[in-house]
Design an enzyme around this catalytic site. Sequence first.
Site, PDB file in Angstrom:
ATOM      1  N   ASN A  54      -0.951  -7.639  -3.900  1.00  0.00           N
ATOM      2  CA  ASN A  54      -1.491  -6.712  -4.887  1.00  0.00           C
ATOM      3  C   ASN A  54      -0.417  -5.812  -5.486  1.00  0.00           C
ATOM      4  O   ASN A  54       0.577  -5.480  -4.842  1.00  0.00           O
ATOM      5  CB  ASN A  54      -2.565  -5.833  -4.248  1.00  0.00           C
ATOM      6  CG  ASN A  54      -2.054  -5.087  -3.034  1.00  0.00           C
ATOM      7  OD1 ASN A  54      -1.915  -5.673  -1.974  1.00  0.00           O
ATOM      8  ND2 ASN A  54      -1.780  -3.801  -3.187  1.00  0.00           N
ATOM      9  N   GLU A  70       0.820  -1.221   0.000  1.00  0.00           N
ATOM     10  CA  GLU A  70       0.000   0.000   0.000  1.00  0.00           C
ATOM     11  C   GLU A  70       0.847   1.261   0.000  1.00  0.00           C
ATOM     12  O   GLU A  70       0.327   2.369  -0.149  1.00  0.00           O
ATOM     13  CB  GLU A  70      -0.942  -0.001   1.208  1.00  0.00           C
ATOM     14  CG  GLU A  70      -2.210  -0.794   1.006  1.00  0.00           C
ATOM     15  CD  GLU A  70      -1.936  -2.273   0.793  1.00  0.00           C
ATOM     16  OE1 GLU A  70      -2.464  -2.821  -0.190  1.00  0.00           O
ATOM     17  OE2 GLU A  70      -1.202  -2.884   1.591  1.00  0.00           O
ATOM     18  N   ASP A  98      -7.396  -4.590  -5.317  1.00  0.00           N
ATOM     19  CA  ASP A  98      -6.606  -4.913  -4.123  1.00  0.00           C
ATOM     20  C   ASP A  98      -6.888  -6.328  -3.627  1.00  0.00           C
ATOM     21  O   ASP A  98      -7.024  -6.566  -2.435  1.00  0.00           O
ATOM     22  CB  ASP A  98      -6.850  -3.905  -2.987  1.00  0.00           C
ATOM     23  CG  ASP A  98      -6.015  -4.236  -1.740  1.00  0.00           C
ATOM     24  OD1 ASP A  98      -4.838  -4.597  -1.903  1.00  0.00           O
ATOM     25  OD2 ASP A  98      -6.548  -4.155  -0.622  1.00  0.00           O
TER      26      ASP A  98
END
Length: 626
Positions: free
Chosen positions: A288, A204, A330
């Site tokens: 991801n 992230e 995601d």
Amino acid sequence: MSRFVTSVSALAMLALAPAALSSVAYANDKLVELSKSDDNWVMPGKNYDSNNYSELKQVNKSNVKQLRPAWTFSTGLLNGHEGAPLVVDGKMYVHTSFPNNTFALDLDDPGHILWQDKPKQNPAARAVACCDLVNRGLAYWPGDGKTPALILKTQLDRHVVALNAETGETVWKVENSDIKVGSTLTIAPYVVKDKVIIGSSGAELGVRGYLTAYDVKTGGQVWRAYATGPDKDLLLADDFNVKNAHYGQKGLGTATWEGDAWKIGGGTNWGWYAYDPGTNLIYFGTGNPAPWNETMRPGDNKWTMTIFGRDADTGEAKFGYQKTPHDEWDYAGVNVMMPSEQKDKDGKTRKLLTHPDRNGIVYTLDRTDGALVSANKLDDTVNVFKTVDLKTGQPVRDPEYGTRMDHLAKDVCPSAMGYHNQGHDSYDPKRELFFMGINHICMDWEPFMLPYRAGQFFVGATLNMYPGPKGDRQNYEGLGQIKAYNAITGSYKWEKMERFAVWGGTLATAGDLVFYGTLDGYLKARDSDTGDLLWKFKIPSGAIGYPMTYTHKGTQYVAIYYGVGGWPGVGLVFDLADPTAGLGAVGAFKKLANYTQQGGGVIVFSLDGKGPYDDPNVGEWKSASK
């Protein structure tokens, strides 16, 4: 002279090599032996099959209603407690969320802390941690005569640490990542032979994912394999995907990215591993791609979202199957990997690997070469994919639920949390059933553009989450399920709804029982064959870890961490109100605080609460003068 010394040293090393190999084999054999004993729980998933299955049946469906607490232990911390404790030779090893404390407890008197490790960490790690300050567990190495038995742990601030299992003293400590770019550690270490396998976190924040093997005795790096980039960084074997060339082979770690985007492209792996001594392959999934906004990274973004089989000794990838090319949602593919041996529809016994993915599909592969055997929806409400083409391995998308910039995606199922996340599920080999905890959550997705800045969140999407179609969208309940799945037929024997997501995972036993914890703070037991609820107990806080079981002095115990948190609990833990905060989790779990509050510890059950404190003298102070 130097040439002579070098030659002598080389000869000495050759002479020592058989002894070194023998010690490695001894330690590995001992770990396998310990994992087969139901007195112990020596690694995440219990054994290399990673199946969370125990042959214990002292507690069974005829007497499970007699389960009572035998003892509890508070960790003194309130953030989410994921994973499960270890039990080895009469000791329980307990881990915590940040600052990643570790406790060794004497099972003869668990109120007596044998040792404790409380590391001092860089507090800056807290600011770059995604989704609470969790940690998924410990690993154990039995020692080899020269090096003591070790407890291995990861710390949020990037360190991997080996502790003496008897004393708690630090044996070695190494840096695995760099919190300045947002790379942290939340994963449980995984011991294979003389190596400890460590993943990474931080996709992230644009962290490039990698998997590292360290020498378990010294902490020296043995190999490191990246998820993206040039083949030499990926450690692709010469025969990589040779039997499934349509999955992709060499050169794609850069060719499927625009420019140098792979350098900040994610693909971290913070989930669970499995290992097959027969193939000598470690199985795991990469996460991801970064950022979440798919417009900013054209291409398939290999090898994010991939199930890899890597050689334990060299790190070379023998196969890689990308489940979600060019992920738009995601759907980090790091979930549990569960090997099994089953007969396929043609009656042929296959070495299989089953993986319930965030993307709403449960995959079964041939674990010898990565060939796709089956791919079925975790629930019939999955709408991002219509199906998976078994010949090509490609998912067939429904463009209505894509997340491109010119399209506001609504009612996307699953949400970014996935219909399955970090929970460690179980497999009952007698029934050939996988017992899976499910997140029944959907979302609306609004993308936006943003620049990359090292150490800052690199997401590019605003999410609004809510219960799936089978839940109660008005009252924000019905966000979870528990299911029994047959990988060969692709069918579900039973499924039950839950108030909140079943986040932590399941435990299956030969007592015909399936145990699991719930976010609203219950430990539950269901009938393995029917799914009927047989027993439950309200524990002090919500559970986001999985149950485990062991025996001590002839008594079977069932234990689970309590301590709500993790991604679904961020709103409660950090007192957030904006429904889009916590990457969308706050809105989905807005009712969670009505049912549980923070806590942190382990609670242990047995029939009628039998345990060490049945003897009132256990734990009592004894005067030295008497």
